[in-house]
Design an enzyme around this catalytic site. Structure first.
Site, PDB file in Angstrom:
ATOM      1  N   PRO A  28       0.781  -1.174  -0.191  1.00 27.52           N
ATOM      2  CA  PRO A  28       0.050   0.118  -0.019  1.00 27.52           C
ATOM      3  C   PRO A  28       0.729   1.306   0.028  1.00 27.52           C
ATOM      4  CG  PRO A  28      -0.667  -1.646   1.791  1.00 27.52           C
ATOM      5  CD  PRO A  28       0.561  -1.895   1.145  1.00 27.52           C
ATOM      6  N   GLU A 103      -5.345  -1.904   2.610  1.00 31.37           N
ATOM      7  CA  GLU A 103      -4.907  -1.686   3.919  1.00 31.37           C
ATOM      8  C   GLU A 103      -5.812  -0.901   4.854  1.00 31.37           C
ATOM      9  OE1 GLU A 103      -0.611  -0.350   5.378  1.00 31.37           O
ATOM     10  OE2 GLU A 103      -1.612   1.162   4.452  1.00 31.37           O
ATOM     11  N   TYR A 177      -0.527   5.330  13.306  1.00 31.35           N
ATOM     12  CA  TYR A 177      -1.777   5.352  13.591  1.00 31.35           C
ATOM     13  C   TYR A 177      -2.514   4.529  14.925  1.00 31.35           C
ATOM     14  CZ  TYR A 177      -1.455   6.840   8.832  1.00 31.35           C
ATOM     15  OH  TYR A 177      -1.153   7.684   7.778  1.00 31.35           O
ATOM     16  N   ASP A 641      13.954  23.106 -18.227  1.00 29.28           N
ATOM     17  CA  ASP A 641      14.379  24.356 -17.631  1.00 29.28           C
ATOM     18  C   ASP A 641      14.381  25.369 -18.535  1.00 29.28           C
ATOM     19  OD1 ASP A 641      14.536  23.075 -15.295  1.00 29.28           O
ATOM     20  OD2 ASP A 641      16.683  22.486 -15.766  1.00 29.28           O
TER      21      ASP A 641
HETATM   22  P1  ADP Z   1      16.917  20.401 -18.527  1.00 30.21           P
HETATM   23  O1  ADP Z   1      16.824  20.097 -16.947  1.00 30.21           O
HETATM   24  O2  ADP Z   1      15.819  21.219 -19.195  1.00 30.21           O
HETATM   25  O3  ADP Z   1      17.107  19.186 -19.292  1.00 30.21           O
HETATM   26  P2  ADP Z   1      19.597  21.033 -18.401  1.00 30.21           P
HETATM   27  O4  ADP Z   1      20.383  22.207 -17.947  1.00 30.21           O
HETATM   28  O5  ADP Z   1      19.911  19.796 -17.344  1.00 30.21           O
HETATM   29  O6  ADP Z   1      18.397  21.221 -18.717  1.00 30.21           O
HETATM   30  O7  ADP Z   1      20.398  20.615 -19.745  1.00 30.21           O
HETATM   31  C1  ADP Z   1      20.729  21.436 -20.642  1.00 30.21           C
HETATM   32  C2  ADP Z   1      21.855  20.887 -21.598  1.00 30.21           C
HETATM   33  O8  ADP Z   1      21.592  21.619 -22.670  1.00 30.21           O
HETATM   34  C3  ADP Z   1      22.917  20.943 -20.900  1.00 30.21           C
HETATM   35  O9  ADP Z   1      23.679  19.659 -21.103  1.00 30.21           O
HETATM   36  C4  ADP Z   1      24.037  21.997 -21.910  1.00 30.21           C
HETATM   37  O10 ADP Z   1      25.242  21.676 -22.237  1.00 30.21           O
HETATM   38  C5  ADP Z   1      23.032  21.886 -23.276  1.00 30.21           C
HETATM   39  N1  ADP Z   1      22.961  23.023 -23.915  1.00 30.21           N
HETATM   40  C6  ADP Z   1      22.694  24.329 -23.606  1.00 30.21           C
HETATM   41  N2  ADP Z   1      22.947  25.311 -24.671  1.00 30.21           N
HETATM   42  C7  ADP Z   1      23.113  24.533 -25.975  1.00 30.21           C
HETATM   43  C8  ADP Z   1      23.334  24.808 -27.264  1.00 30.21           C
HETATM   44  N3  ADP Z   1      23.325  25.844 -27.761  1.00 30.21           N
HETATM   45  N4  ADP Z   1      23.462  23.652 -28.188  1.00 30.21           N
HETATM   46  C9  ADP Z   1      23.677  22.378 -27.655  1.00 30.21           C
HETATM   47  N5  ADP Z   1      23.181  22.110 -26.318  1.00 30.21           N
HETATM   48  C10 ADP Z   1      23.281  22.880 -25.639  1.00 30.21           C
END
Ligand code: ADP
Ligand code: SF4
Length: 662
Positions: A28, A103, A177, A641
């Site tokens: 559970p 449960e 609980y 991100d």
């Molecule tokens: P997310 O969590 O969104 O996946 P991250 O910051 O973990 O983002 O990963 C972003 C990746 O993109 C990194 O590995 C970075 O090296 C790569 N990156 C950033 N700019 C470029 C670019 N212009 N060309 C290729 N790769 C890139």
């Protein structure tokens, strides 16, 4: 085919009147779904059964309105009308030949009845023992009539459980609980036949076993969830009194921080010694958890007589198809849980669980997502994914699975983005599984090509000639100090030194002298960076405007261990303090409670207040697309991100969502 050393995991096992088809037992676990979202719940549990779990249990299920955990969604069988919602789940589980377990929970004073508004029942009249919800009201001290009612509620709920189609019905005797209160030598101060001696303190558990047995007859197995813990020898004396009463034991330990520990602090099979001792004392089958993701460990504990069934919550969330993958002889396909507890955090927030590793978790019903299957495309367009962090990797993997022709370009040599960097920090090594599983899957695909050391600009992107572009270029920690508590940059003198967290993460050169880490992020990273810098012999002050360090980690069940780790490492901790300005050898901190300014010595500062998306490439591509002619991509989209900086789970989800909806 499965390797013969795992055969034991696929042997059926008799549980009283029912037989489980194999040894994979989804215990559970909370889901943030409960009685609020029965279809969401049924779809999710059904997929686990489809994925080979021989037993799939629903979450803790309240027997009566006096067990109302309100804020946290839970299952319930208060009356006959609740049967239908639970039957959705049992039907979904039975469809795949698994057993369904329930449960039954009697909350005692751990719940607060904020919804049902009846007094809670406890051993002594005091406020709810759930310290996360400090309500200003108390429970009623149970009297004999209450105990008679508790027995009746359990019995009635057990009958309803049978009508709902459950094959395993629990007596729930742990996790704080009501039955935990009865079992406890400290809390149970009763002077009647339910208090005092161990025999008296176990009486209600034994009575509930008898009531349940009577209610379910031979239609279902009777399980007891119980803490058998080497740190508390009396638990084995209690266990010995009941050892052969149920058909099945679902065993755990007292400390939820170990049972449900984050991988930063607790590793696989951590309960083993406590469970093995109890197992040696009963003739009945034993299930127990241990965040098992390795088939070798699973086979070892079953063959070694530690337990009979592999209990799992998180491993079944991260990979609902874990048993099928072992059975089919492809353990390398298992999407291993990373122990981040993001699943648990969202139940604690009262919303459906989600999972860093499994973006489909919680979306099986609403979006119809499946952890293994995805709609394929008949006409393969070319998709360029820029950035191989968790968002880009997941997008490329899922697009590859859909049949697209995928190019994944990554600026650096290493794949994994932030996950690769963060997994090198103290305690976070298992987080690399986010990268490793995806890279492993992509390497099996002939239609996904990875280009490392390929930092792309907008003109590069357009020259590739892709039909679609996904930009997953991530985000960086800023140094301006703007964030949750500040709208404008933190003032600083020209000789002040402020360093981005990314400099530490990428292994860049760091200044000398004591550092102050300012945590207005409130999750794990500030504390983990503090530990990493302490390992390098640097004096560290951790300062936060929060009332406690790493406030959000209370949802992931790692706050106490985090605070202890800071203390053990000799980090100076300051709470309720904001940075007001930064000077050469100190910061001026501002108490958020009193408004007082207090200087804190530090030669340099790392602010964790916000991240800024790397959106320039996305903007440039958008602009270039408006002027470029034929050959321009049909669409460009930012994900992860780069779209909105968040947790790793958000990035993986974003990558999957973009791929499945393309
Ligand atoms: P997310 O969590 O969104 O996946 P991250 O910051 O973990 O983002 O990963 C972003 C990746 O993109 C990194 O590995 C970075 O090296 C790569 N990156 C950033 N700019 C470029 C670019 N212009 N060309 C290729 N790769 C890139
Ligand atoms: Fe494991 Fe994290 Fe997924 Fe929970 S969210 S199942 S801890 S990977």
């Amino acid at each position: 085919m499965q390797s013969s050393r795992y055969d034991i995991l696929f042997e059926p096992i008799t549980l009283g009147p029912v037989t489980a088809p194999n040894r994979f037992y989804q215990v559970p676990h909370c889901t943030g779904m409960g009685w609020h979202r029965p279809k969401t719940l049924a779809a999710m549990r059904g997929i686990k059964a489809e994925g080979g779990w021989g037993v799939v249990c629903t979450e803790y299920c309240s027997v009566h309105e006096s067990t109302d955990d309100g804020y946290y969604p839970y299952a319930r069988l208060w009356n006959d009308e609740d049967i239908r919602a639970n039957a959705l789940m049992t039907d979904a589980v039975h469809e795949h030949g698994a057993l369904a377990g329930v449960e039954l929970c009697i909350g005692g004073n751990y719940v607060a009845n904020t919804d049902s508004r009846v007094p809670t029942l406890g051993m002594i009249s005091r406020p709810s023992t759930n310290v996360d919800l400090p309500h200003p009201f108390q429970c009623r001290r149970l009297d004999k009539e209450d105990i008679r009612n508790v027995r009746k509620w359990q019995r009635d709920a057990a009958k309803r459980a049978i009508e709902a189609g459950f094959d395993i019905v629990y007596v729930y005797a742990t996790h704080g609980y009501l039955l935990s209160e009865f079992l406890s030598a400290t809390i149970n101060t009763r002077t009647d036949e339910y208090g005092g001696s161990l025999e008296n303190r176990t009486r209600l558990v034994r009575e509930l076993i008898a009531e349940t047995r009577d209610a379910i007859g031979d239609k279902a197995a009777l399980a007891v969830r119980f803490a058998a813990d080497l740190s508390d020898p009396e638990t084995y004396d209690a266990f010995a009194m009941m050892a052969d009463m149920p058909d099945l034991w679902d065993l755990t330990v007292h400390d939820y921080g170990i049972e449900m520990g984050a991988s930063r602090f607790v590793k696989e099979s951590a309960l083993e010694n406590s469970i093995a001792k109890a197992k040696s004392m009963t003739s009945k089958p034993v299930a127990a958890v241990g965040r098992f993701t390795s088939p070798d460990t699973m086979a070892r504990v079953v063959l070694g007589g530690v337990q009979d069934m592999i209990g799992a919550a998180r491993p079944s969330i991260a990979d609902p198809f874990l048993p099928v993958k072992i059975r089919e002889g492809r353990p390398e396909d298992i999407r291993e849980c990373i122990g981040c507890n993001i699943c648990y955090a969202h139940n604690s927030l009262g919303v459906p669980i989600r999972c860093t590793q499994n973006p489909t978790m919680g979306e099986e019903h609403r979006k119809g997502w499946h952890p293994e299957r995805i709609a394929t495309v008949s006409k393969a367009e070319r998709v360029l994914v820029v950035g191989a962090g968790p968002a880009g990797l997941e997008a490329a993997r899922a697009l590859g699975q859909r049949g697209y022709d995928v190019m994944l370009a990554e600026a650096s040599r290493d794949l994994g983005g932030r996950v690769t960097q963060e997994s090198k920090l103290p305690g976070l090594s298992e987080w690399a599984r986010v990268r490793d599983w995806r890279v492993g899957q992509i390497e099996k695909m002939t239609n996904v090509e990875i280009f490392r050391e390929s930092r792309l600009g907008a003109s590069d992107v357009l020259s590739v000639g892709a039909d679609r572009v996904l930009v997953a270029t991530g985000a960086s920690w800023t140094v301006d100090g703007i964030g949750r508590h500040r709208d404008t940059p933190v003032p600083r003198t020209d000789d002040a030194t402020v360093v981005s967290a990314d400099t530490v993460l990428s292994g860049g050169d760091l200044p000398d002298g004591p550092v102050l880490i300012h945590d207005d992020d409130h999750y794990y990273l500030a504390a983990v960076l503090a530990l990493a810098l302490r390992q390098r012999g640097i004096d560290v002050t951790y300062m936060t405007p929060g009332g406690r360090p790493a406030s959000w980690t209370r949802y992931t069940n790692e706050q106490c261990a985090t605070i202890k780790s800071l203390a053990d490492a000799g980090v100076t901790v300051l709470t309720n303090r904001l940075i007001d300005r930064v000077e050469r050898d100190h910061v001026v901190s501002h108490c958020v409670l009193t408004g007082t300014d207090i200087p804190v010595a530090a030669d340099w500062v790392i602010p964790l207040t916000r991240r800024e998306a790397h959106e320039a490439l996305f903007r440039d591509i958008e602009a270039a697309m408006t002027t470029s002619g034929p050959g321009a991509p049909k669409s460009v989209q930012r994900i992860g991100d780069c779209d909105a900086p968040g947790i790793i789970a958000t990035a993986v989800y974003s990558g999957y969502k973009a791929a499945v909806e393309l």
